[in-house]
Motif scaffolding. Sequence first.
Motif, PDB file in Angstrom:
ATOM      1  N   UNK A 279      36.060 -26.665  27.184  1.00 58.16           N
ATOM      2  CA  UNK A 279      35.966 -26.672  28.639  1.00 58.16           C
ATOM      3  C   UNK A 279      34.559 -26.237  29.033  1.00 58.16           C
ATOM      4  N   UNK A 280      34.001 -26.969  29.981  1.00 57.05           N
ATOM      5  CA  UNK A 280      32.657 -26.665  30.495  1.00 57.05           C
ATOM      6  C   UNK A 280      32.829 -25.814  31.752  1.00 57.05           C
ATOM      7  N   UNK A 281      32.489 -24.534  31.641  1.00 58.07           N
ATOM      8  CA  UNK A 281      32.591 -23.603  32.775  1.00 58.07           C
ATOM      9  C   UNK A 281      31.175 -23.326  33.255  1.00 58.07           C
ATOM     10  N   UNK A 282      30.830 -23.843  34.440  1.00 54.71           N
ATOM     11  CA  UNK A 282      29.423 -23.798  34.854  1.00 54.71           C
ATOM     12  C   UNK A 282      28.653 -24.681  33.892  1.00 54.71           C
ATOM     13  N   UNK A 283      27.690 -24.073  33.169  1.00 60.20           N
ATOM     14  CA  UNK A 283      26.962 -24.829  32.145  1.00 60.20           C
ATOM     15  C   UNK A 283      27.249 -24.310  30.743  1.00 60.20           C
ATOM     16  N   UNK A 284      28.362 -23.565  30.604  1.00 62.71           N
ATOM     17  CA  UNK A 284      28.679 -22.956  29.310  1.00 62.71           C
ATOM     18  C   UNK A 284      29.914 -23.594  28.687  1.00 62.71           C
ATOM     19  N   UNK A 285      29.866 -23.894  27.373  1.00 61.75           N
ATOM     20  CA  UNK A 285      31.054 -24.432  26.703  1.00 61.75           C
ATOM     21  C   UNK A 285      31.935 -23.309  26.129  1.00 61.75           C
ATOM     22  N   UNK A 286      33.251 -23.465  26.264  1.00 60.75           N
ATOM     23  CA  UNK A 286      34.227 -22.555  25.664  1.00 60.75           C
ATOM     24  C   UNK A 286      35.244 -23.386  24.895  1.00 60.75           C
ATOM     25  N   UNK A 287      35.823 -22.791  23.843  1.00 65.47           N
ATOM     26  CA  UNK A 287      36.883 -23.462  23.083  1.00 65.47           C
ATOM     27  C   UNK A 287      38.230 -23.156  23.726  1.00 65.47           C
ATOM     28  N   UNK A 288      38.975 -24.208  24.070  1.00 62.57           N
ATOM     29  CA  UNK A 288      40.365 -24.024  24.511  1.00 62.57           C
ATOM     30  C   UNK A 288      41.262 -24.002  23.271  1.00 62.57           C
ATOM     31  N   UNK A 289      41.017 -24.956  22.359  1.00 60.55           N
ATOM     32  CA  UNK A 289      41.834 -25.030  21.142  1.00 60.55           C
ATOM     33  C   UNK A 289      41.115 -25.856  20.083  1.00 60.55           C
ATOM     34  N   UNK A 290      41.519 -25.623  18.849  1.00 62.46           N
ATOM     35  CA  UNK A 290      41.137 -26.490  17.739  1.00 62.46           C
ATOM     36  C   UNK A 290      42.343 -27.358  17.386  1.00 62.46           C
ATOM     37  N   UNK A 291      42.096 -28.590  16.942  1.00 58.76           N
ATOM     38  CA  UNK A 291      43.112 -29.377  16.254  1.00 58.76           C
ATOM     39  C   UNK A 291      42.537 -29.743  14.894  1.00 58.76           C
ATOM     40  N   UNK A 292      43.432 -29.925  13.907  1.00 54.33           N
ATOM     41  CA  UNK A 292      42.970 -30.154  12.533  1.00 54.33           C
ATOM     42  C   UNK A 292      43.010 -31.633  12.164  1.00 54.33           C
ATOM     43  N   UNK A 293      43.010 -32.485  13.199  1.00 51.19           N
ATOM     44  CA  UNK A 293      43.088 -33.950  12.977  1.00 51.19           C
ATOM     45  C   UNK A 293      42.478 -34.618  14.207  1.00 51.19           C
ATOM     46  N   UNK A 294      42.440 -35.936  14.193  1.00 48.18           N
ATOM     47  CA  UNK A 294      41.975 -36.668  15.357  1.00 48.18           C
ATOM     48  C   UNK A 294      43.024 -36.588  16.465  1.00 48.18           C
ATOM     49  N   UNK A 295      42.580 -36.779  17.710  1.00 42.64           N
ATOM     50  CA  UNK A 295      43.503 -36.733  18.843  1.00 42.64           C
ATOM     51  C   UNK A 295      44.109 -38.098  19.117  1.00 42.64           C
ATOM     52  N   UNK A 296      45.150 -38.090  19.944  1.00 35.50           N
ATOM     53  CA  UNK A 296      45.777 -39.330  20.368  1.00 35.50           C
ATOM     54  C   UNK A 296      46.071 -39.177  21.857  1.00 35.50           C
ATOM     55  N   UNK A 297      45.386 -39.888  22.746  1.00 30.96           N
ATOM     56  CA  UNK A 297      44.765 -41.205  22.575  1.00 30.96           C
ATOM     57  C   UNK A 297      43.253 -41.212  22.333  1.00 30.96           C
ATOM     58  N   UNK A 298      42.632 -40.066  22.028  1.00 33.00           N
ATOM     59  CA  UNK A 298      41.172 -40.066  21.864  1.00 33.00           C
ATOM     60  C   UNK A 298      40.700 -40.983  20.732  1.00 33.00           C
ATOM     61  N   UNK A 299      41.468 -41.045  19.641  1.00 33.74           N
ATOM     62  CA  UNK A 299      41.076 -41.896  18.508  1.00 33.74           C
ATOM     63  C   UNK A 299      40.894 -43.349  18.947  1.00 33.74           C
TER      64      UNK A 299
END
Length: 428
Positions: A279-299
């Motif tokens: 998530x981009x908060x202002x101009x800073x990136x933060x991690x919401x979550x990790x996934x250990x594979x490709x996403x769906x529908x992002x792939x």
Amino acid sequence: MNILLLGSGGREHALAWKMAQSKHCSNLFIAPGNAGTAQCGKNVNIGVNDFEAIKKFAVGNNVEMIVVGPEDPLVNGVYDALQEDQSTKHIIVIGPSANGAQLEGSKAFSKKFMQRHNIPTAAYAEFTKDNFEEGKKYIHQHSLPVVLKADGLAAGKGVVIAQTTADALRAFEEMIINQQFGEASSKVVIEQFLDGIELSVFVLTNGKDYKIIGHAKDYKRIGAGDTGLNTGGMGCVSPLPFLTAEFLQQIETKIIQPTIKGLQTENIIYNGFVFFGLIKVGNEPFVIEYNCRMGDPETEVVMPRLKNDIVELFLSVHNNTLKDTVISFDERACATVVAVSGGYPGDYEKGKLISLPVDSLQSKSFIFHAGTKLNDKGEIITNGGRVLAVTSFGSNIANAVQLSKNALSNIDFEGMYFRSDIGYEFKP
């Protein structure tokens, strides 16, 4: 080489479509696959968590590489099961060890990992039945809105953003006391709500080196304007106009590099994809979550935009030559729109006949199957909530989305629904 791909969703059809184009791919098997993957290789009726059947098939069919699509078998240790068996230890496995898959398999594990390696993320606390009353007090004192996450895998549905304390307490009790998600919610992570623009960045790594292979923004809510219930994903766009070179550099420096270094320093075996939910908060990136594979529908947008031979990239992970690889992208805008069954993400019926265009779509569009299968007559029928995704290239995001919607107007099944406003904030 003979390759076995595990999974049956839209992600797997997109991966199968991409892998089948590789000069290194002789025979492609997909277990269990869907009606779409059957067009790219041979479907095999084996469940993704049936490790013994997977091993037996791999040995019997001279499989040299296994690519793991979904998170379940990774968290359950498919990598370890294959590596520990003498008959399959020679097979290249694209997917992390069970330990590495904990980045997705346990929210508490991933939060502690981020703390250890100074990776920016929301402040949090974790609770179980044993300190349930403390959790209620914590909620009472917490600023609103507040985010509650089931610790384990909950098919993308284990996250609640509560706008009131009463809603948060209700969700907390539902998860821990009423075991809404079974074992997955026996531990709950409560965290600060971050307000900003969400995005996903995808990396291929051997646990030491990495390459960014794509990025995207997906749309989780069922209704137009991001309203209604959460889903597995209703659509996706790439590349993102707000992801400047400077912001991507920040993501690499503050998040990706410390994550890969963390895997290395903790001796975590990781040969596969890392999905950074950011998530981009202002101009800073933060991690919401990790996934250990490709996403769906992002792939379904990442694979069409990636110009590299994907199997060659997998081989570079195995051969430790990933750092010497140059990644190239199709610079056109790409969008996917997901068609779902009526009633999804609630109750829905399966077995609806799907009418698809006989002639192939214009070269700018692709149909990726997700919840589909062939019936006894060889007809394609619905077999899940998210049925298929149509991906298109366009001159800009709005144009790409329109082309996907045009293609969907030629596809039909009873109760079919799709969001008409994917990419709505990226008007030209």
